[in-house]
Scaffold this motif. Structure first.
Motif, mmCIF file in Angstrom:
data_model
loop_
_atom_site.group_PDB
_atom_site.id
_atom_site.type_symbol
_atom_site.label_atom_id
_atom_site.label_comp_id
_atom_site.label_asym_id
_atom_site.label_seq_id
_atom_site.Cartn_x
_atom_site.Cartn_y
_atom_site.Cartn_z
ATOM 1 N N UNK A 78 75.847 50.614 43.020
ATOM 2 C CA UNK A 78 76.847 51.202 42.129
ATOM 3 C C UNK A 78 78.258 50.847 42.590
ATOM 4 N N UNK A 79 78.998 50.163 41.713
ATOM 5 C CA UNK A 79 80.379 49.768 42.005
ATOM 6 C C UNK A 79 81.124 49.670 40.683
ATOM 7 N N UNK A 80 82.313 50.277 40.615
ATOM 8 C CA UNK A 80 83.079 50.346 39.371
ATOM 9 C C UNK A 80 84.491 49.834 39.612
ATOM 10 N N UNK A 81 84.927 48.868 38.803
ATOM 11 C CA UNK A 81 86.321 48.428 38.785
ATOM 12 C C UNK A 81 87.079 49.317 37.802
ATOM 13 N N UNK A 82 88.023 50.090 38.278
ATOM 14 C CA UNK A 82 88.611 51.158 37.474
ATOM 15 C C UNK A 82 89.518 50.662 36.355
ATOM 16 N N UNK A 83 89.940 49.415 36.400
ATOM 17 C CA UNK A 83 90.781 48.905 35.312
ATOM 18 C C UNK A 83 89.967 48.398 34.138
ATOM 19 N N UNK A 84 88.644 48.253 34.312
ATOM 20 C CA UNK A 84 87.837 47.519 33.336
ATOM 21 C C UNK A 84 87.453 48.348 32.115
ATOM 22 N N UNK A 85 87.551 49.679 32.191
ATOM 23 C CA UNK A 85 87.254 50.542 31.040
ATOM 24 C C UNK A 85 88.535 50.673 30.217
ATOM 25 N N UNK A 86 88.702 49.812 29.243
ATOM 26 C CA UNK A 86 89.981 49.745 28.528
ATOM 27 C C UNK A 86 90.293 51.013 27.754
ATOM 28 N N UNK A 87 89.275 51.683 27.238
ATOM 29 C CA UNK A 87 89.540 52.925 26.495
ATOM 30 C C UNK A 87 90.083 54.011 27.427
ATOM 31 N N UNK A 88 89.470 54.157 28.601
ATOM 32 C CA UNK A 88 89.975 55.141 29.565
ATOM 33 C C UNK A 88 91.358 54.759 30.067
ATOM 34 N N UNK A 89 91.552 53.464 30.373
ATOM 35 C CA UNK A 89 92.841 53.012 30.889
ATOM 36 C C UNK A 89 93.955 53.288 29.886
ATOM 37 N N UNK A 90 93.727 52.949 28.618
ATOM 38 C CA UNK A 90 94.787 53.136 27.621
ATOM 39 C C UNK A 90 94.986 54.610 27.296
ATOM 40 N N UNK A 91 93.912 55.387 27.297
ATOM 41 C CA UNK A 91 94.058 56.820 27.034
ATOM 42 C C UNK A 91 94.831 57.508 28.149
ATOM 43 N N UNK A 92 94.477 57.208 29.388
ATOM 44 C CA UNK A 92 95.170 57.827 30.518
ATOM 45 C C UNK A 92 96.615 57.380 30.562
ATOM 46 N N UNK A 93 96.845 56.075 30.375
ATOM 47 C CA UNK A 93 98.218 55.585 30.375
ATOM 48 C C UNK A 93 99.054 56.226 29.287
ATOM 49 N N UNK A 94 98.465 56.415 28.129
ATOM 50 C CA UNK A 94 99.188 57.007 27.007
ATOM 51 C C UNK A 94 99.448 58.495 27.212
ATOM 52 N N UNK A 95 98.442 59.217 27.712
ATOM 53 C CA UNK A 95 98.540 60.679 27.797
ATOM 54 C C UNK A 95 99.159 61.173 29.092
ATOM 55 N N UNK A 96 98.974 60.428 30.166
ATOM 56 C CA UNK A 96 99.406 60.918 31.478
ATOM 57 C C UNK A 96 100.407 60.003 32.173
ATOM 58 N N UNK A 97 100.521 58.754 31.716
ATOM 59 C CA UNK A 97 101.442 57.817 32.351
ATOM 60 C C UNK A 97 100.716 56.839 33.254
ATOM 61 N N UNK A 98 101.359 55.685 33.442
ATOM 62 C CA UNK A 98 100.743 54.601 34.205
ATOM 63 C C UNK A 98 100.461 54.996 35.650
ATOM 64 N N UNK A 99 101.254 55.883 36.212
ATOM 65 C CA UNK A 99 101.059 56.268 37.604
ATOM 66 C C UNK A 99 99.760 57.036 37.811
ATOM 67 N N UNK A 100 99.218 57.630 36.751
ATOM 68 C CA UNK A 100 97.968 58.389 36.857
ATOM 69 C C UNK A 100 96.746 57.553 36.495
ATOM 70 N N UNK A 101 96.949 56.274 36.228
ATOM 71 C CA UNK A 101 95.898 55.417 35.690
ATOM 72 C C UNK A 101 94.622 55.454 36.514
ATOM 73 N N UNK A 102 94.759 55.388 37.835
ATOM 74 C CA UNK A 102 93.586 55.321 38.696
ATOM 75 C C UNK A 102 93.245 56.667 39.327
#
Length: 212
Positions: A78-102
């Motif tokens: 099990x290994x996950x690249x956190x930038x690869x889920x584009x829906x989560x990345x864009x939702x978090x960036x939109x709702x919480x800001x880029x600093x909270x992305x990861x």
């Protein structure tokens, strides 16, 4: 010598110097990381990885080696690249800001004892610093691969491998070598040994003149 050829020589020399320092001072740490992964992933632990730009590609390269394979056939881990889920990345960036992305994804996916690998040439990316703080608070082991010390990400991680070069390209190239070495150490520690090399064959490509 043309300017482009001179630049190519300088690039190669920069990488050669960085790899020499990695060989002399970093191999023990990389091997130790591989052994620690072998104690985590085969028993159900997870690796999370993150970076920005080229370092995001490096993070995804690492997770691909673990979910797929590095050298020979073996179980998937099990290994996950956190930038690869584009829906989560864009939702978090939109709702919480880029600093909270990861950080928010680390809070969602990380469990005590898991490993969080954060990659940055500068060691100053705010979203990675937030992920490191969240990971440590949640009981993850936080490893950073960065450019030269001192930098905030290396200071925020449990352990850091810092490549001493002023060139971001050189840092990223050395990071890739370190990741491959870590995967090789992981496979060996987990009992997945590299097969014996095939008999050497005569080279089939002519390289032409040198770069004099």
């Amino acid at each position: 010598m043309t300017d482009s050829l001179r630049a190519a020589h300088e690039h190669c020399q920069s990488l050669q110097d960085a790899l020499g320092r990695l060989r002399d001072h970093g191999l023990g740490q990389v091997a130790a990381w591989g052994r620690q992964l072998a104690a985590v992933l085969p028993v159900g632990g997870r690796l999370l990885a993150a970076g920005n730009g080229g370092s995001a590609a490096q993070a995804q390269h690492l997770t691909a080696e673990l979910v797929g394979r590095y050298w020979d056939d073996r179980p998937a881990y099990s290994a996950i690249a956190l930038h690869a889920d584009t829906s989560s990345v864009t939702a978090i960036g939109n709702d919480y800001g880029f600093e909270e992305l990861y950080a928010r994804q680390v809070a969602a996916h990380g469990r005590p004892g898991d490993v969080l690998v954060l990659m940055s040439t500068s060691g100053r990316s705010a979203n990675l610093l937030g992920a490191a703080d969240t990971g440590r608070a949640a009981g993850l082991r936080v490893w950073a691969l960065t450019g030269p010390r001192p930098n905030p990400l290396a200071a925020s991680a449990d352990e850091a491998l810092c490549i001493g070069s002023d060139s971001p390209a050189t840092v990223q190239e050395a990071h890739l070598v370190a990741l491959h070495l870590m995967c090789e150490a992981f496979d060996a520690a987990a009992g997945h040994h590299r097969p014996a090399p095939a008999a050497a064959e005569a080279p089939s490509v002519s390289w032409g003149r040198g770069l004099a």
